[in-house]
Scaffold this active site. Structure first.
Site, PDB file in Angstrom:
ATOM      1  N   HIS A  17       0.820  -1.207   0.000  1.00 53.67           N
ATOM      2  CA  HIS A  17       0.000   0.000   0.000  1.00 53.67           C
ATOM      3  C   HIS A  17       0.859   1.264   0.000  1.00 53.67           C
ATOM      4  O   HIS A  17       1.644   1.478   0.925  1.00 53.67           O
ATOM      5  CB  HIS A  17      -0.899  -0.014   1.236  1.00 53.67           C
ATOM      6  N   HIS A  59      -1.072  10.782  -2.523  1.00 52.96           N
ATOM      7  CA  HIS A  59      -2.390  10.377  -2.029  1.00 52.96           C
ATOM      8  C   HIS A  59      -3.324  11.568  -1.893  1.00 52.96           C
ATOM      9  O   HIS A  59      -4.422  11.585  -2.444  1.00 52.96           O
ATOM     10  CB  HIS A  59      -2.243   9.665  -0.673  1.00 52.96           C
TER      11      HIS A  59
HETATM   12  O1  G3P Z   1      -6.077   0.383  -2.332  1.00 46.20           O
HETATM   13  C1  G3P Z   1      -7.148   1.172  -1.970  1.00 46.20           C
HETATM   14  C2  G3P Z   1      -6.834   2.102  -0.862  1.00 46.20           C
HETATM   15  O2  G3P Z   1      -5.579   2.661  -1.073  1.00 46.20           O
HETATM   16  C3  G3P Z   1      -7.880   3.132  -0.752  1.00 46.20           C
HETATM   17  O3  G3P Z   1      -7.684   4.027   0.293  1.00 46.20           O
HETATM   18  O4  G3P Z   1      -7.239   6.292   1.088  1.00 46.20           O
HETATM   19  O5  G3P Z   1      -5.437   4.617   1.077  1.00 46.20           O
HETATM   20  O6  G3P Z   1      -6.248   5.566  -1.065  1.00 46.20           O
HETATM   21  P1  G3P Z   1      -6.595   5.178   0.338  1.00 46.20           P
HETATM   22 CA    CA Z   2      -4.929   4.375  -2.553  1.00 46.59          CA
END
Ligand code: G3P
Ligand code: CA
Length: 256
Positions: A17, A59
């Site tokens: 992530h 992000h």
């Molecule tokens: O992979 C999906 C996830 O990343 C969505 O949440 O806020 O971390 O982009 P966010």
């Molecule tokens: Ca994401």
């Protein structure tokens, strides 16, 4: 072609992530290298568009949380964004880290690891971001190695209309009455709520519809105990090494 997410194999792909944001400044090249090193099968990242039309890996719509700058990506030029320190807020030893352009990450990842690219909005995705993304994936020959996802389902639909070969997925928070119908409406290949919304019944329903089932963000063993046995196709983690070790141990890893 690099290995990518496939529906209903009984194995779980580990998604790093924002790279490996538990270990390195999120959405930076050092974070992506760390995710690869720690055993992720794919790397997730987020994109916005700068004022001068560059695809930027970040992000938030605003740069302040992760860099030493201020303002919104959409109001800044690439040159302005490149001056920012994207590492020190995480840890002083990363102070030279820059905000990557998407093209840098795609080029680096091309021979290493497939990407999951999330189209972000501020508040909605920039006009033309889907076209620019597909154009780039075609240029690098990575259409088949990339999964494109978004909370903004019209973007997911647009991506599929532009390039039917690229895999896609819908993100959502909360629970939908009919996640399969939502995926169909966006021409998506996968359904991707936060992990707490998955149940074995929903996984079965999604797989029966021929769709992929994926979850974010699972960092702790108790969460893994809940989601891994359900048969999800991929799971995102800030600590890819933890999920790697877990799925390999229980025989659910793609490599086991
Ligand atoms: O992979 C999906 C996830 O990343 C969505 O949440 O806020 O971390 O982009 P966010
Ligand atoms: Ca994401």
């Amino acid at each position: 072609m690099l290995e990518r997410e496939v529906q209903n194999t009984g194995k779980v792909l580990v998604l790093g992530h924002r790279g490996a944001m538990g270990h390195a400044p999120e959405n930076t090249l050092v974070s992506f290298a760390k995710g690869l090193e720690l055993g992720a099968d794919m790397l997730e990242l987020d994109i916005h568009m700068s004022r001068d039309g560059e695809l930027i890996v970040m992000h938030d719509g605003e740069v302040a949380r992760t860099t030493d700058g201020k303002g919104h990506v959409k109001d800044l030029t690439l040159a302005e964004i490149k001056k920012l320190d994207a590492g020190s807020k995480f840890d002083a030893r990363f102070r030279d880290e820059r905000v990557p352009r998407l093209v840098e990450v795609v080029e680096w990842a091309k021979t290493r690891i497939p990407l999951v690219i999330e189209i972000k909005g501020d508040p909605i995705p920039a006009a033309g971001i889907e076209e620019k993304l597909i154009e780039m994936l075609r240029e690098f020959g990575t259409v088949d190695d990339t999964l494109v996802i978004s909370f903004h389902h019209p973007s997911v639909k647009r991506v599929k209309e532009l390039e039917p070969r690229v895999m896609t997925g819908i993100l959502f928070t909360g629970m939908l009455v009919d996640p399969v119908a939502a995926a169909r409406a966006a021409f998506a290949d996968s359904v991707r709520p936060s992990y707490a919304y998955w149940t074995p019944e929903l996984v079965a329903q999604v797989h029966a519809a021929g769709l992929g089932a994926s979850s974010w963000i699972v960092n702790h063993e108790a969460e893994m105990d809940y989601v891994v046995p359900m048969g999800l196709d991929s799971i995102g983690s800030n600590f890819p090494e933890r999920l790697r070790a877990y799925v390999d141990r229980v025989g659910r890893g793609r490599r086991t």
